[in-house]
Design a protein around this motif. Structure first.
Motif, PDB file in Angstrom:
ATOM      1  N   TRP A   1       0.850  -1.180   0.000  1.00 20.02           N
ATOM      2  CA  TRP A   1       0.000   0.000   0.000  1.00 20.02           C
ATOM      3  C   TRP A   1       0.893   1.239   0.000  1.00 20.02           C
ATOM      4  O   TRP A   1       2.086   1.147   0.208  1.00 20.02           O
ATOM      5  CB  TRP A   1      -0.956   0.008   1.191  1.00 20.02           C
ATOM      6  CG  TRP A   1      -0.294   0.002   2.536  1.00 20.02           C
ATOM      7  CD1 TRP A   1       0.247  -1.073   3.179  1.00 20.02           C
ATOM      8  CD2 TRP A   1      -0.085   1.125   3.396  1.00 20.02           C
ATOM      9  NE1 TRP A   1       0.778  -0.687   4.377  1.00 20.02           N
ATOM     10  CE2 TRP A   1       0.580   0.658   4.550  1.00 20.02           C
ATOM     11  CE3 TRP A   1      -0.393   2.474   3.310  1.00 20.02           C
ATOM     12  CZ2 TRP A   1       0.943   1.488   5.601  1.00 20.02           C
ATOM     13  CZ3 TRP A   1      -0.034   3.299   4.375  1.00 20.02           C
ATOM     14  CH2 TRP A   1       0.612   2.803   5.490  1.00 20.02           C
ATOM     15  N   LYS A   2       0.313   2.401  -0.281  1.00 14.68           N
ATOM     16  CA  LYS A   2       1.072   3.652  -0.305  1.00 14.68           C
ATOM     17  C   LYS A   2       0.555   4.584   0.781  1.00 14.68           C
ATOM     18  O   LYS A   2      -0.654   4.717   0.972  1.00 14.68           O
ATOM     19  CB  LYS A   2       0.955   4.324  -1.671  1.00 14.68           C
ATOM     20  CG  LYS A   2       1.669   3.555  -2.752  1.00 14.68           C
ATOM     21  CD  LYS A   2       1.672   4.307  -4.058  1.00 14.68           C
ATOM     22  CE  LYS A   2       2.421   3.482  -5.088  1.00 14.68           C
ATOM     23  NZ  LYS A   2       2.497   4.129  -6.376  1.00 14.68           N
ATOM     24  N   ASP A   3       1.483   5.235   1.480  1.00 19.20           N
ATOM     25  CA  ASP A   3       1.089   6.195   2.500  1.00 19.20           C
ATOM     26  C   ASP A   3       0.757   7.543   1.851  1.00 19.20           C
ATOM     27  O   ASP A   3       0.783   7.680   0.628  1.00 19.20           O
ATOM     28  CB  ASP A   3       2.162   6.311   3.587  1.00 19.20           C
ATOM     29  CG  ASP A   3       3.486   6.851   3.076  1.00 19.20           C
ATOM     30  OD1 ASP A   3       3.536   7.421   1.965  1.00 19.20           O
ATOM     31  OD2 ASP A   3       4.494   6.711   3.801  1.00 19.20           O
ATOM     32  N   LYS A   4       0.438   8.553   2.665  1.00 17.91           N
ATOM     33  CA  LYS A   4       0.042   9.867   2.151  1.00 17.91           C
ATOM     34  C   LYS A   4       1.085  10.496   1.236  1.00 17.91           C
ATOM     35  O   LYS A   4       0.751  11.208   0.304  1.00 17.91           O
ATOM     36  CB  LYS A   4      -0.194  10.838   3.318  1.00 17.91           C
ATOM     37  CG  LYS A   4      -1.393  10.562   4.138  1.00 17.91           C
ATOM     38  CD  LYS A   4      -1.500  11.634   5.207  1.00 17.91           C
ATOM     39  CE  LYS A   4      -2.382  11.196   6.339  1.00 17.91           C
ATOM     40  NZ  LYS A   4      -2.429  12.207   7.396  1.00 17.91           N
ATOM     41  N   GLU A   5       2.362  10.233   1.539  1.00 19.81           N
ATOM     42  CA  GLU A   5       3.448  10.806   0.742  1.00 19.81           C
ATOM     43  C   GLU A   5       3.766   9.981  -0.496  1.00 19.81           C
ATOM     44  O   GLU A   5       4.678  10.319  -1.255  1.00 19.81           O
ATOM     45  CB  GLU A   5       4.710  10.954   1.597  1.00 19.81           C
ATOM     46  CG  GLU A   5       4.628  12.046   2.658  1.00 19.81           C
ATOM     47  CD  GLU A   5       3.832  11.604   3.875  1.00 19.81           C
ATOM     48  OE1 GLU A   5       3.924  10.421   4.269  1.00 19.81           O
ATOM     49  OE2 GLU A   5       3.100  12.439   4.432  1.00 19.81           O
TER      50      GLU A   5
ATOM     51  N   ASN B   1       4.829   6.814  -0.465  1.00 18.61           N
ATOM     52  CA  ASN B   1       5.845   5.795  -0.197  1.00 18.61           C
ATOM     53  C   ASN B   1       5.217   4.411  -0.164  1.00 18.61           C
ATOM     54  O   ASN B   1       4.164   4.215   0.438  1.00 18.61           O
ATOM     55  CB  ASN B   1       6.544   6.062   1.141  1.00 18.61           C
ATOM     56  CG  ASN B   1       7.245   7.392   1.155  1.00 18.61           C
ATOM     57  OD1 ASN B   1       7.943   7.738   0.217  1.00 18.61           O
ATOM     58  ND2 ASN B   1       7.041   8.149   2.216  1.00 18.61           N
ATOM     59  N   GLU B   2       5.866   3.475  -0.810  1.00 23.36           N
ATOM     60  CA  GLU B   2       5.390   2.091  -0.847  1.00 23.36           C
ATOM     61  C   GLU B   2       5.657   1.432   0.516  1.00 23.36           C
ATOM     62  O   GLU B   2       6.752   1.507   1.051  1.00 23.36           O
ATOM     63  CB  GLU B   2       6.137   1.328  -1.944  1.00 23.36           C
ATOM     64  CG  GLU B   2       5.610  -0.041  -2.225  1.00 23.36           C
ATOM     65  CD  GLU B   2       4.434  -0.077  -3.190  1.00 23.36           C
ATOM     66  OE1 GLU B   2       3.789  -1.114  -3.245  1.00 23.36           O
ATOM     67  OE2 GLU B   2       4.172   0.920  -3.876  1.00 23.36           O
ATOM     68  N   ARG B   3       4.628   0.804   1.073  1.00 20.69           N
ATOM     69  CA  ARG B   3       4.721   0.098   2.353  1.00 20.69           C
ATOM     70  C   ARG B   3       4.054  -1.262   2.193  1.00 20.69           C
ATOM     71  O   ARG B   3       3.331  -1.490   1.232  1.00 20.69           O
ATOM     72  CB  ARG B   3       4.038   0.883   3.450  1.00 20.69           C
ATOM     73  CG  ARG B   3       4.605   2.282   3.604  1.00 20.69           C
ATOM     74  CD  ARG B   3       4.516   2.705   5.018  1.00 20.69           C
ATOM     75  NE  ARG B   3       5.010   4.058   5.156  1.00 20.69           N
ATOM     76  CZ  ARG B   3       6.123   4.354   5.779  1.00 20.69           C
ATOM     77  NH1 ARG B   3       6.862   3.415   6.307  1.00 20.69           N
ATOM     78  NH2 ARG B   3       6.504   5.603   5.894  1.00 20.69           N
ATOM     79  N   THR B   4       4.274  -2.140   3.164  1.00 19.71           N
ATOM     80  CA  THR B   4       3.657  -3.456   3.130  1.00 19.71           C
ATOM     81  C   THR B   4       3.039  -3.740   4.481  1.00 19.71           C
ATOM     82  O   THR B   4       3.660  -3.506   5.524  1.00 19.71           O
ATOM     83  CB  THR B   4       4.703  -4.550   2.809  1.00 19.71           C
ATOM     84  OG1 THR B   4       5.361  -4.219   1.593  1.00 19.71           O
ATOM     85  CG2 THR B   4       4.051  -5.910   2.664  1.00 19.71           C
ATOM     86  N   SER B   5       1.789  -4.230   4.481  1.00 20.12           N
ATOM     87  CA  SER B   5       1.155  -4.673   5.725  1.00 20.12           C
ATOM     88  C   SER B   5       1.178  -6.199   5.735  1.00 20.12           C
ATOM     89  O   SER B   5       1.019  -6.848   4.704  1.00 20.12           O
ATOM     90  CB  SER B   5      -0.280  -4.149   5.831  1.00 20.12           C
ATOM     91  OG  SER B   5      -1.091  -4.723   4.838  1.00 20.12           O
TER      92      SER B   5
ATOM     93  N   ARG C   1      -2.892  -8.773  12.578  1.00 21.62           N
ATOM     94  CA  ARG C   1      -1.844  -7.949  11.978  1.00 21.62           C
ATOM     95  C   ARG C   1      -0.534  -8.344  12.632  1.00 21.62           C
ATOM     96  O   ARG C   1      -0.447  -8.438  13.853  1.00 21.62           O
ATOM     97  CB  ARG C   1      -2.113  -6.472  12.221  1.00 21.62           C
ATOM     98  CG  ARG C   1      -3.291  -6.003  11.431  1.00 21.62           C
ATOM     99  CD  ARG C   1      -3.487  -4.530  11.605  1.00 21.62           C
ATOM    100  NE  ARG C   1      -4.684  -4.150  10.899  1.00 21.62           N
ATOM    101  CZ  ARG C   1      -4.803  -3.049  10.208  1.00 21.62           C
ATOM    102  NH1 ARG C   1      -3.814  -2.192  10.155  1.00 21.62           N
ATOM    103  NH2 ARG C   1      -5.921  -2.770   9.577  1.00 21.62           N
TER     104      ARG C   1
END
Length: 83
Positions: free
Chosen positions: A17-21, A23-27, A44
């Motif tokens: 997923w992508k945050d507000k900025e 940036n690629e992230r993973t949950s 989680r």
């Protein structure tokens, strides 16, 4: 409140997923079941916890139950395979 449970880990999910900025992230999460195969929750996990579990095995989880701005949640403190 500290909770303990014995569960069967059905599957692991790593979802990008992508945050507000932007940036690629993973949950990281895992589906678990108890009581005759009924799916009871999705947990989680941290990346380390995710890397150390295998689908289809039984685990004991230790979790802290809390209430936040979005409602109740479980923070997984430890997840260890039942031997």
């Amino acid at each position: 409140m500290r909770l303990y449970a014995n569960v069967n880990l059905l599957g692991k999910i790593a979802k990008p997923w992508k945050d507000k900025e932007g940036n690629e992230r993973t949950s990281y999460s895992a589906n678990i079941m108890q009581e005759n195969g009924q799916i009871i929750d999705t947990l989680r996990l941290t990346q380390e916890q995710y890397n150390n579990v295998t689908a289809g095995k039984n685990y004991t989880i230790t979790a802290d139950y809390g209430n936040g701005s979005n409602g109740a949640y479980l923070r997984i403190v430890n997840i260890s395979e039942n031997k």
